[in-house]
Enzyme design. Structure first.
Site, PDB file in Angstrom:
ATOM      1  N   LYS A   1       0.857  -1.186   0.000  1.00 38.55           N
ATOM      2  CA  LYS A   1       0.000   0.000   0.000  1.00 38.55           C
ATOM      3  C   LYS A   1       0.898   1.242   0.000  1.00 38.55           C
ATOM      4  CE  LYS A   1      -4.334   0.907   2.421  1.00 38.55           C
ATOM      5  NZ  LYS A   1      -4.930   0.818   3.757  1.00 38.55           N
TER       6      LYS A   1
HETATM    7  C1  E4P Z   1      -8.224   1.157   4.206  1.00 40.67           C
HETATM    8  O1  E4P Z   1      -7.533   0.793   3.307  1.00 40.67           O
HETATM    9  C2  E4P Z   1      -8.167   2.515   4.765  1.00 40.67           C
HETATM   10  O2  E4P Z   1      -6.933   2.777   5.315  1.00 40.67           O
HETATM   11  C3  E4P Z   1      -9.273   2.654   5.778  1.00 40.67           C
HETATM   12  O3  E4P Z   1     -10.473   2.173   5.195  1.00 40.67           O
HETATM   13  C4  E4P Z   1      -9.425   4.058   6.324  1.00 40.67           C
HETATM   14  O4  E4P Z   1     -10.589   4.102   7.104  1.00 40.67           O
HETATM   15  P1  E4P Z   1     -10.895   5.270   8.163  1.00 40.67           P
HETATM   16  O5  E4P Z   1     -11.199   6.509   7.422  1.00 40.67           O
HETATM   17  O6  E4P Z   1     -12.079   4.769   8.932  1.00 40.67           O
HETATM   18  O7  E4P Z   1      -9.659   5.402   9.007  1.00 40.67           O
END
Ligand code: E4P
Length: 217
Positions: free
Chosen positions: A83
């Site tokens: 990522k």
């Molecule tokens: C996933 O890949 C993201 O990092 C995550 O969904 C972020 O979610 P949040 O906005 O609830 O922290």
């Protein structure tokens, strides 16, 4: 539409994986911090629970160090997706890694133009953050329909991975708009099963069944 679990809680992942509905997992530095565990150790355990892509995020902000971190992370297991953030260095890293056949999830996407860039960089997944958009007064789902249109216009293979999901309506809208994946906190996945009429209907069936005095088998 694929379902990913948005968590680094291995007990929750195991429980959800048993339903057969979990196609992958996403983590981020905040979720690793919440787990209280070592990133390499917890990510390896997650990769052993699910067969699908498990996103592990780099924390460097420059291309060279991102590549070094990606090297470490991709050795964890074959199903790792690296990522990277949607920055110039992140997309440079994305291009390099995907050219080598490594899965890459580009995160922190807040505009359709950013998603266009990620598609051009060969990203395996683009993660538009719908909930954080809603939080500041925009309709996060507009982002998903714009990205779907753009990716279809140009036949991009990048999968739209709806992230920052807060509730079942996000999932319903994602499915209607043709998103490829939604990553959800465990409680949102569990909420998808629920309806009061399912619960009361089942209760009534079981109560009537008991009155028959029968058993099956
Ligand atoms: C996933 O890949 C993201 O990092 C995550 O969904 C972020 O979610 P949040 O906005 O609830 O922290």
């Amino acid at each position: 539409m694929k379902f990913f679990a948005d968590t680094a809680d291995t007990d929750a992942i195991r429980e959800l994986a048993a339903t057969g509905l979990v196609d992958g997992v996403t983590t981020n530095p905040s979720l690793i911090q919440k787990s209280g565990r070592d990133i390499l150790e917890v990510t390896k355990e997650i990769c052993g629970i699910v067969d699908g892509p498990v996103s592990a995020e780099v924390v460097a902000t420059d291309h060279e160090t991102m590549m070094k971190e990606a090297e470490v992370l991709r050795k964890i297991a074959d199903n790792i997706a690296i990522k990277v953030p949607l920055t110039v260095d992140g997309l440079k890293t994305c291009k390099k890694l995907t050219d080598d056949g490594t899965m890459v999830n580009v995160t922190l996407c807040f505009t359709a133009n950013q998603a266009l860039l990620a598609g051009k960089a060969g990203a395996s997944f683009i993660s538009p953050f719908v909930g954080r958009h809603d939080d500041i007064g925009y309709d996060g789902m507009n982002l998903i329909s714009d990205i779907r249109l753009i990716y279809d216009n140009y036949d991009f293979r990048t999968e739209i991975l709806v992230a920052s999901v807060r509730h079942p309506i996000h999932i319903l809208e994602s499915a209607k708009l043709g998103a490829d994946v939604a990553t959800m906190p465990p409680d949102v996945i569990l909420k998808l099963f629920n309806h009061p009429l399912t619960a009361s209907g089942l209760e009534a069936f079981l109560s009537d069944w008991e009155k028959t005095g029968q058993t099956i088998g």
